[in-house]
Design a protein around this motif. Structure first.
Motif, short mmCIF file in Angstrom:
data_model
loop_
_atom_site.label_atom_id
_atom_site.label_comp_id
_atom_site.label_asym_id
_atom_site.label_seq_id
_atom_site.Cartn_x
_atom_site.Cartn_y
_atom_site.Cartn_z
N VAL A 9 0.90 -1.15 0.00
CA VAL A 9 0.00 0.00 0.00
C VAL A 9 0.94 1.20 0.00
N ARG A 10 1.64 1.34 -1.14
CA ARG A 10 2.67 2.39 -1.27
C ARG A 10 2.27 3.36 -2.38
N PRO A 11 2.51 4.64 -2.13
CA PRO A 11 2.23 5.62 -3.18
C PRO A 11 3.39 5.71 -4.17
N ALA A 12 3.07 6.14 -5.36
CA ALA A 12 4.14 6.41 -6.31
C ALA A 12 4.90 7.66 -5.85
N ASN A 13 4.18 8.63 -5.37
CA ASN A 13 4.77 9.86 -4.85
C ASN A 13 3.95 10.30 -3.63
N ASN A 71 12.70 12.47 -10.07
CA ASN A 71 12.13 11.50 -9.14
C ASN A 71 10.66 11.21 -9.41
N ASN A 72 10.29 11.00 -10.66
CA ASN A 72 8.92 10.72 -11.04
C ASN A 72 8.63 9.23 -10.88
N ASN A 73 8.26 8.84 -9.68
CA ASN A 73 7.89 7.45 -9.43
C ASN A 73 6.49 7.22 -9.99
N SER A 108 3.26 11.00 0.68
CA SER A 108 3.34 10.38 2.00
C SER A 108 2.69 8.99 2.02
N ARG A 109 3.40 8.02 2.61
CA ARG A 109 2.82 6.68 2.75
C ARG A 109 1.60 6.69 3.64
N ALA A 110 1.67 7.43 4.75
CA ALA A 110 0.55 7.48 5.69
C ALA A 110 -0.69 8.08 5.03
N LYS A 111 -0.52 9.15 4.29
CA LYS A 111 -1.65 9.79 3.60
C LYS A 111 -2.22 8.88 2.53
N PHE A 112 -1.35 8.19 1.79
CA PHE A 112 -1.80 7.27 0.76
C PHE A 112 -2.59 6.11 1.39
N ARG A 113 -2.08 5.56 2.48
CA ARG A 113 -2.79 4.48 3.19
C ARG A 113 -4.17 4.96 3.63
#
Length: 167
Positions: free
Chosen positions: A39-43, A95-97, A45-50
């Motif tokens: 449950v990871r974002p491309a760009n 850094n375009n993930n 915050s991880r917490a916000k994406f979750r």
């Protein structure tokens, strides 16, 4: 004319409220989400994406639970989520993930569930580890801009096969 409009509004209001009052509900718990497979974002915050991901999925689970008979509760306890696709990390000035959706990266949901009646009697319970290795070949997936369509389709398939017939 005024009485007719009032009657129509009252009738519509009663039908809307009765639809929701007869609906089941869902409760969702996410156990140690920081340890979930993907449950990871491309760009960002991880917490916000979750948080965003879980909110979207919870709304969908609630929508399905609303199809259950009155006063039934579907309790879902997620122990792992692996979203469709995989994040590719780019090193460099931009850094375009980005998240790549390919057959290799299929969605998976691991959870425990209980379906309870109004008296909190367990109608059905179990533990699931569901996945859809053929997720990209579904007609439903190709017509949506929903970023969680594959996970929602996976849940729907399980819900209609396991929960809905038993409700």
């Amino acid at each position: 004319m005024k009485k007719l409009i009032t009657l129509i509004i009252t009738t519509l209001s009663l039908s809307v409220f009765s639809t929701y009052s007869n609906a089941g509900t869902a409760e969702t718990e996410w156990v140690e989400p920081e340890k979930f497979v993907d449950v990871r974002p491309a760009n960002g915050s991880r917490a916000k994406f979750r948080e965003t991901t879980f909110n979207q999925l919870e709304k969908h689970f609630q929508k399905r639970a609303a199809e259950l008979p009155e006063d039934q509760l579907l309790k879902l306890t997620f122990t792992d989520v692996d979203l469709a696709g995989d994040v590719k990390y780019m090193v460099g000035p931009s850094n375009n993930n980005y998240r790549v959706i390919e057959d290799l990266y299929f969605p998976r949901l691991k959870f425990k569930y209980e379906l309870l009646d109004a008296d909190k009697n367990v109608l059905k319970s179990g533990e699931e580890n569901i996945k859809d290795m053929n997720f990209m070949n579904g007609v439903r997936s190709s017509r949506s801009n929903d970023p969680y369509i594959y996970e929602k389709n996976l849940f729907d398939d399980w819900f209609y096969k396991i929960i809905k017939p038993k409700a």
